[in-house]
Design an enzyme around this catalytic site. Structure first.
Site, PDB file in Angstrom:
ATOM      1  NE  ARG A  56      -3.938   0.469   1.626  1.00  0.00           N
ATOM      2  CZ  ARG A  56      -5.186   0.408   2.086  1.00  0.00           C
ATOM      3  NH1 ARG A  56      -5.507   0.999   3.211  1.00  0.00           N
ATOM      4  NH2 ARG A  56      -6.112  -0.235   1.419  1.00  0.00           N
ATOM      5  CB  CYS A  82     -14.012   0.652  -0.771  1.00  0.00           C
ATOM      6  SG  CYS A  82     -13.370   2.306  -0.430  1.00  0.00           S
ATOM      7  CG  HIS A 133      -8.136   0.177  -3.407  1.00  0.00           C
ATOM      8  ND1 HIS A 133      -7.328  -0.894  -3.107  1.00  0.00           N
ATOM      9  CD2 HIS A 133      -8.898   0.390  -2.283  1.00  0.00           C
ATOM     10  CE1 HIS A 133      -7.575  -1.307  -1.874  1.00  0.00           C
ATOM     11  NE2 HIS A 133      -8.520  -0.552  -1.354  1.00  0.00           N
ATOM     12  CG  ASP A 172     -13.699   5.975  -1.413  1.00  0.00           C
ATOM     13  OD1 ASP A 172     -13.796   5.677  -0.197  1.00  0.00           O
ATOM     14  OD2 ASP A 172     -12.606   5.981  -2.020  1.00  0.00           O
ATOM     15  CD  GLN A 184     -12.748  -2.094  -1.742  1.00  0.00           C
ATOM     16  OE1 GLN A 184     -12.037  -2.049  -0.760  1.00  0.00           O
ATOM     17  NE2 GLN A 184     -13.947  -2.658  -1.712  1.00  0.00           N
ATOM     18  NE  ARG A 211     -10.393  -5.530  -0.698  1.00  0.00           N
ATOM     19  CZ  ARG A 211      -9.557  -4.623  -0.185  1.00  0.00           C
ATOM     20  NH1 ARG A 211     -10.017  -3.666   0.562  1.00  0.00           N
ATOM     21  NH2 ARG A 211      -8.247  -4.651  -0.458  1.00  0.00           N
TER      22      ARG A 211
END
Ligand code: CP
Ligand code: NVA
Length: 310
Positions: free
Chosen positions: A111, A268, A138, A229, A141, A296
């Site tokens: 990340r 998410c 991402h 988001d 995700q 996930r």
């Protein structure tokens, strides 16, 4: 050790062909059905001897825990490190870190603050590198999101997803997914927060069914899924300005009522109730956020099985 050319990095949905992505999502559904102990047919050979090293330059709950448990359920192991625990945090180069970790581990998940760090790591690693979120995308995700859509609403091909709010890293991975999985993506973003030109140009070249508007109601009309988001992503400092620009993009029950009757709501997480989404929508009957978070784990198992099965 895998040869460099055969190394299966998972850097972006745009970097992988549609057939492979389809297979990964199908495997994610199968992983979920199989439960905690992944059967031999779904496990890469030799996974018992494999370790995933995870590097975090930003905080994480879901990505950190789901990757760790995914490796355990596949039969391997994982190691989670904050970048400040590593010499990377005091100036050792990404290239040297990649070469050293490649001698110990079997895959790296990072990340990263900057997407370039991910690309540099993959360039110098001889083991698969996985994008666990950067400033630009991402992908893991959105693989879980595609899986979640299909679990609730059937095949995603030909369907319509509405993205409301910031044209951020998650939005860009949704754009990549629209092209590869063949669905329509309607983005509603304020003009100051459109997705980056690079992503828009990529979508045009790919002839993806993506539209961009500043009007949330237009984007949501009849859609099968509404997604949003946070208004302030990790590493962004202009919070007050963003909240002001994004205020008209809050997803509430009134906006959800413009979508298809059967529409689902996704986020998410982490979510900020009363900002990008109302509590009523987040906790309401159309919300599938807890399945999305669970998925996930299953999507991670399928992504890792692909990376390590090369
Ligand atoms: N959605 C997501 O990536 O969550 P975390 O930041 O908790 O990993
Ligand atoms: N766009 C958010 C996603 C968090 C999982 C961020 O980058 O902070």
């Amino acid at each position: 050790m895998q040869s460099k050319s055969a190394t299966r990095h998972f850097l972006d949905i745009s970097a992988i062909d549609a057939k492979t992505l389809r297979r990964i999502v199908d495997n994610a559904h199968a992983m979920k059905k199989a439960g905690k102990r992944v059967p031999a047919g779904l496990r890469p050979k030799g996974i018992e001897d494999c370790v995933l090293v995870m590097i975090f330059e930003k905080p994480s709950t879901r990505t950190r825990v789901s990757f760790d448990i995914a490796m355990r359920q596949l039969g391997g192991g994982a190691l989670s490190l904050n970048h400040t625990d590593l010499q990377l945090g005091r100036g050792e180069s990404v290239a040297d870190t990649a070469r050293v970790l490649s001698r110990y581990a079997d895959a790296i998940m990072i990340r990263a603050n900057a997407h370039d760090t991910l690309v540099e790591l993959a360039k110098h690693a001889s083991i698969p590198v996985v994008n666990g979120l950067t400033d630009k995308s991402h992908p893991c995700q959105v693989m879980a999101d595609v899986m979640t859509f299909e679990e609730h609403s059937g095949p995603i091909k030909g369907r319509t997803v509405a993205w409301i709010g910031d044209g951020n890293n998650v939005a860009v991975s949704w754009m990549h997914a629209a092209a590869r999985f063949g669905f329509t993506l309607r983005l509603a973003c304020p003009s100051a927060l459109h997705p980056e030109d690079e992503a828009m140009e990529w979508a045009r070249r790919e002839k993806a069914a993506i539209t961009l508007t500043t009007d949330p109601e237009k984007a949501v009309k009849g859609a099968d899924c509404v997604v949003t988001d946070t208004w302030v992503s990790m590493g962004q400092s202009d919070a007050a300005k963003r909240k002001k620009i994004l205020a008209p993009y809050a997803v509430d029950q009134k906006l959800m009522s413009k979508a298809a009757k059967s529409a689902i709501f996704m986020h998410c997480l982490p979510a900020y109730r009363g900002h990008e989404v109302s509590s009523e929508v987040l906790e309401g009957p159309q919300s599938v956020i807890w399945d999305e978070a669970e998925n996930r784990l299953h999507a991670q198992k399928a992504i890792l099985a692909w990376c390590l099965g090369g």
